[in-house]
Every structure is written in structure tokens, then in C-alpha cells.
Design an enzyme around this catalytic site. Sequence first.
Site, PDB file in Angstrom:
ATOM      1  N   ALA A  63       0.873  -1.170   0.000  1.00  0.00           N
ATOM      2  CA  ALA A  63       0.000   0.000   0.000  1.00  0.00           C
ATOM      3  C   ALA A  63       0.913   1.223   0.000  1.00  0.00           C
ATOM      4  CB  ALA A  63      -0.876  -0.015   1.240  1.00  0.00           C
ATOM      5  N   GLU A 129       4.602  -5.416   7.236  1.00  0.00           N
ATOM      6  CA  GLU A 129       3.780  -4.398   7.905  1.00  0.00           C
ATOM      7  C   GLU A 129       4.174  -4.132   9.359  1.00  0.00           C
ATOM      8  OE1 GLU A 129       2.616  -6.532   5.696  1.00  0.00           O
ATOM      9  OE2 GLU A 129       0.949  -5.695   4.548  1.00  0.00           O
TER      10      GLU A 129
HETATM   11  N1  COA Z   1       4.630   3.277  -0.745  1.00  0.00           N
HETATM   12  C1  COA Z   1       5.010   4.454  -1.235  1.00  0.00           C
HETATM   13  N2  COA Z   1       6.149   4.617  -1.943  1.00  0.00           N
HETATM   14  C2  COA Z   1       6.907   3.539  -2.161  1.00  0.00           C
HETATM   15  C3  COA Z   1       6.563   2.277  -1.658  1.00  0.00           C
HETATM   16  C4  COA Z   1       5.346   2.166  -0.919  1.00  0.00           C
HETATM   17  N3  COA Z   1       4.910   0.991  -0.432  1.00  0.00           N
HETATM   18  N4  COA Z   1       7.514   1.387  -2.029  1.00  0.00           N
HETATM   19  C5  COA Z   1       8.423   2.080  -2.730  1.00  0.00           C
HETATM   20  N5  COA Z   1       8.072   3.380  -2.808  1.00  0.00           N
HETATM   21  C6  COA Z   1       8.779   4.468  -3.470  1.00  0.00           C
HETATM   22  C7  COA Z   1      10.031   4.845  -2.665  1.00  0.00           C
HETATM   23  O1  COA Z   1       9.696   5.721  -1.626  1.00  0.00           O
HETATM   24  C8  COA Z   1      10.865   5.478  -3.740  1.00  0.00           C
HETATM   25  O2  COA Z   1      10.420   6.785  -3.949  1.00  0.00           O
HETATM   26  P1  COA Z   1      11.484   7.956  -4.232  1.00  0.00           P
HETATM   27  O3  COA Z   1      12.143   7.559  -5.520  1.00  0.00           O
HETATM   28  O4  COA Z   1      10.615   9.166  -4.346  1.00  0.00           O
HETATM   29  O5  COA Z   1      12.428   7.952  -3.078  1.00  0.00           O
HETATM   30  C9  COA Z   1      10.510   4.659  -4.991  1.00  0.00           C
HETATM   31  O6  COA Z   1       9.277   4.021  -4.714  1.00  0.00           O
HETATM   32  C10 COA Z   1      11.523   3.589  -5.278  1.00  0.00           C
HETATM   33  O7  COA Z   1      11.689   2.808  -4.106  1.00  0.00           O
HETATM   34  P2  COA Z   1      13.133   2.349  -3.589  1.00  0.00           P
HETATM   35  O8  COA Z   1      12.974   1.938  -2.176  1.00  0.00           O
HETATM   36  O9  COA Z   1      14.149   3.377  -3.913  1.00  0.00           O
HETATM   37  O10 COA Z   1      13.358   1.096  -4.557  1.00  0.00           O
HETATM   38  P3  COA Z   1      14.261  -0.192  -4.310  1.00  0.00           P
HETATM   39  O11 COA Z   1      14.256  -0.915  -5.602  1.00  0.00           O
HETATM   40  O12 COA Z   1      15.559   0.181  -3.679  1.00  0.00           O
HETATM   41  O13 COA Z   1      13.469  -1.037  -3.216  1.00  0.00           O
HETATM   42  C11 COA Z   1      11.516  -2.050  -2.262  1.00  0.00           C
HETATM   43  C12 COA Z   1      12.211  -1.624  -3.561  1.00  0.00           C
HETATM   44  C13 COA Z   1      10.140  -2.558  -2.697  1.00  0.00           C
HETATM   45  C14 COA Z   1      12.284  -3.163  -1.559  1.00  0.00           C
HETATM   46  C15 COA Z   1      11.375  -0.850  -1.307  1.00  0.00           C
HETATM   47  O14 COA Z   1      10.844   0.238  -2.039  1.00  0.00           O
HETATM   48  C16 COA Z   1      10.478  -1.088  -0.132  1.00  0.00           C
HETATM   49  O15 COA Z   1      10.883  -1.726   0.834  1.00  0.00           O
HETATM   50  N6  COA Z   1       9.228  -0.570  -0.186  1.00  0.00           N
HETATM   51  C17 COA Z   1       8.295  -0.645   0.915  1.00  0.00           C
HETATM   52  C18 COA Z   1       7.812  -2.061   1.122  1.00  0.00           C
HETATM   53  C19 COA Z   1       6.818  -2.113   2.265  1.00  0.00           C
HETATM   54  O16 COA Z   1       7.129  -1.917   3.413  1.00  0.00           O
HETATM   55  N7  COA Z   1       5.571  -2.433   1.908  1.00  0.00           N
HETATM   56  C20 COA Z   1       4.532  -2.587   2.857  1.00  0.00           C
HETATM   57  C21 COA Z   1       3.645  -1.423   2.837  1.00  0.00           C
HETATM   58  S1  COA Z   1       2.159  -1.820   3.704  1.00  0.00           S
END
Ligand code: COA
Length: 245
Positions: A63, A129
Site C-alpha cells: 500500500a 507491515e
Molecule cells: N509506498 C510508497 N512509496 C513507495 C513504496 C510504498 N509501499 N515502495 C516504494 N516506494 C517508493 C520509494 O519511496 C521510492 O520513492 P522515491 O524515488 O521518491 O524515493 C521509490 O518508490 C523507489 O523505491 P526504492 O525503495 O528506492 O526502490 P528499491 O528498488 O531500492 O526497493 C523495495 C524496492 C520494494 C524493496 C522498497 O521500495 C520497499 O521496501 N518498499 C516498501 C515495502 C513495504 O514496506 N511495503 C509494505 C507497505 S504496507
Amino acid sequence: MSATTLLVEELDDRVVVTLRRPQARNAINAAMVGELHDVCTALEQRPRLLLLTGDGGTFAAGADIGELRERGRDQALQGINSRLFDRIARLPLPTVAAVDGYALGGGAELAYACDIRLASPAAVFGNPEPGLGILAAAGACWRLRDLVGASVAKQVLLAGRRLDADDAHRLGLVAEVVPADDLVKRAHALLDRMARSGELALRLTKLVADAPGGHPVTDDLAQAILFDSAEKRSRMDAFLAGGRS
Ligand code: COA
């Protein structure tokens, strides 16, 4: 159907939906929730198969955390994601998720809500989460248990275990691991296979298979509808005449 967070391709027997918010790793925000509800409305009005995938080597990274951060108790009680995923789970005809890359948090829950999952070797399922101070409240706490068993589900939900493609395949969470370039093609082949079945038979099988608890009366009632259908007779006539599907 016009959408800003999705690519929606409406075909005769299926709808292909690609999650597309590249700036946020396809994170599910309110706009995407609304657009996925529009897809559900279309599929409820004219039942077709659904193929759900993500753009740019990610299924969905959860999300949208920026929006989650601002939500309070009242929004949680609205079940913004859980109601959408329930609606997707209850779509009349089968749904397939083709997962390349991350399916985390709500992204994983969306994939769990589909009937069948295929994965690329880069697929990663997880529910981080609690690390954000919340619980996976859109189905993971019970759908994942149904899919992989309580022990593994608790490793994912409580201990942050991530399931890679091999884990997911071994555990039965995904049906098959397919190279990323072939993933959507393979998902279409699976849908082709389902599309050859009787539509009403598929629909009632899904209803009965998902009915809580299961009951022989439900099976009998669904079968009664199918036994009286013209399609059943024509398919069985074709079989007996030597045709095979
Ligand atoms: N919500 C909002 N934005 C998100 C997001 C999320 N769940 N997941 C990634 N993004 C955004 C990041 O903030 C980043 O934005 P920015 O470029 O403005 O800084 C962009 O997407 C790229 O993410 P980044 O973390 O740089 O990519 P990555 O390839 O290094 O890592 C993930 C990918 C998926 C491992 C990492 O983004 C992550 O851990 N995301 C959150 C996962 C999470 O906790 N999900 C549960 C939510 S309930």
C-alpha cells in the site's frame, strides 16, 4: 476504461490489468484502489477472466506508505484495501496474478487474493507491515495461512520472512516459476486453458470452492444448475462423439 495507475486491456474473454505507478514501485494508492474497483465493476457486469500483473519488474511494493501514514482508525475501519481484495477474490471467473519482482505488503495481499499465481525468478513475497507499526490487514493474516499453512504464514507475518520464487513454488503459493520475459505469455496460456472450460461450470466451481466450510448441499445445488445447462449436454455430446478439448 480510462485509468491513470493501471493499464487496462479489455479482450473478449479476459481483462489484462497492469499496475503502473513506476515512481512508487506500483504501490497501491487511493487512485489505484478506485481504478481497480472500476475493473471489478466491469467484470461483475460482464464476467471474464482476469490477468493481473505489474509494470517495470515489480508487482506492487505495498500500500502507498505516504497515504497509510495519514490514515486513522476510521479509514482502517473502512477496510479500504481489504474490501477491494475481497471483491477481487469474489470475482465471478478465475483470476491469475503474474508476479515479477516485489509483491510486498498490500501487493502480496493482492496476489494472495487471486485464484492462481505465477512468478518470475525475481519474485519476492513478504509482509513487512509490523516493521511499519501496523498489521497486514487486507487478508494476509488468513489468506496466507490458507495458501501455505500457519507455520510459514507466521514466519512471513511475524518474523519478516520473505518468500523468493523457489520458496513460493515449493510451498504451492505459486503454480510455476517462469522467466520474466515469458511470464505474461505463460499466464495467457493458463487463461486459455481455463477459457476452454464451460464458463458457468468455472463460475460455480469457484463459488463452491470458496464457500466457507464447504457443504455437500452447496455442491449438489451448483451441480443441479450445471446438469440442466445446454452447455453441459453439448460438451458431453462432443466428448462422446470423439471430440476432445
Ligand atoms: N509506498 C510508497 N512509496 C513507495 C513504496 C510504498 N509501499 N515502495 C516504494 N516506494 C517508493 C520509494 O519511496 C521510492 O520513492 P522515491 O524515488 O521518491 O524515493 C521509490 O518508490 C523507489 O523505491 P526504492 O525503495 O528506492 O526502490 P528499491 O528498488 O531500492 O526497493 C523495495 C524496492 C520494494 C524493496 C522498497 O521500495 C520497499 O521496501 N518498499 C516498501 C515495502 C513495504 O514496506 N511495503 C509494505 C507497505 S504496507
